[in-house]
Write a protein that holds these residues in place. Structure first.
Motif: not given
Length: 262
Positions: A187-189, A249-255, A257-262
């Protein structure tokens, strides 16, 4: 207003804060600093933190046990860790027994863990540290009564703390430290390229190898069902906040990890 991003670590006592600080010190060197008060109970406002930042513009990361939300500027990046209240209580007990400089160390030193919990449930001075303290730390409960030792968390305080974490997007979970540090890093790097969260413990009171469920079961057996139930009831708001933080935390981790749909 300084538009540079600054990471703010809200260091809740015995919530892996020394481990977080080790990463910040490693990442930023003399651009990491601490912001504390005259004594362990002298909590500090967002305005006071903003004033500190205004005269320490070189800092990229700041850690504080005593600073309270909200964030002092829109450019601040919050880090806070939550911990299961029973595991946290045992860590507080062990640490204060070992370190005589800690407030109420004499109490912990003379009591068994069960009696320490009974001391807290009697609402003795200083026992707020293990009674819904995480909700207190992240809500207006810190300020009511003019003394943090007299704080009492309410349902409204829980809702305020839940909303705060939701607005921040996530919180770390001590029991999932490696996952938490990885998500904060992701998130922060982009705002602080030097940031390198190290997924390791520093200054841990004990190096547990047992599973989370086993550790909780061991502590429950130490207390007995009646005292355990009373303690959990006295920390029902913290339990709710911990579960909310874990879901974030788990929601953010999932987002991430999920491949981008863009």
């Amino acid at each position: 207003m300084n538009s540079n991003h600054v990471l703010i670590h809200y260091h809740i006592f015995k919530n892996a804060g020394s481990s977080v600080d080790a990463s910040l010190r490693h990442s930023f060197g003399d651009r990491w600093g601490t912001f504390e008060g005259r004594h362990a109970h002298a909590i500090l406002s967002s305005d006071q933190l903003a004033a500190f930042m205004a005269v320490n513009t070189h800092l990229s990361a700041i850690s504080s046990h005593l600073a309270r939300p909200p964030l002092p500027t829109p450019y601040c990046l919050p880090v806070v860790f939550l911990r299961h209240p029973l595991l946290r209580a045992y860590s507080v007990y062990q640490y204060t027994r070992m370190d005589s400089s800690q407030p109420f160390s004499d109490v912990a030193l003379t009591l068994s863990f069960s009696d320490y919990i009974r001391w807290a449930l009697r609402k003795e001075s200083g026992s707020i540290v293990i009674r819904d303290y995480q909700v207190v730390h992240l809500s207006d409960a810190s300020w009511r009564g003019g003394d943090i030792l007299k704080a009492v968390a309410t349902q409204a305080d829980l809702e305020q703390a839940r909303d705060l974490l939701s607005n921040w997007g996530m919180a770390g979970i001590v029991e999932e430290f490696e996952l938490s540090t990885a998500v904060f890093q992701s998130k922060y790097s982009k705002y602080l390229p030097e940031l390198e969260f190290l997924p390791k413990w520093d200054n841990a009171t004990s190096r547990e190898t047992a599973s989370l469920s086993d550790r909780l079961d061991q502590l429950r057996q130490m207390l007995g069902d009646g005292l355990y139930g009373d303690f959990m009831e006295a920390n029902s708001l913290d339990l709710d906040l911990h579960a909310h933080a874990q879901a974030l935390l788990h929601s953010e981790a999932d987002s991430i990890a999920a491949p981008s749909t863009m």
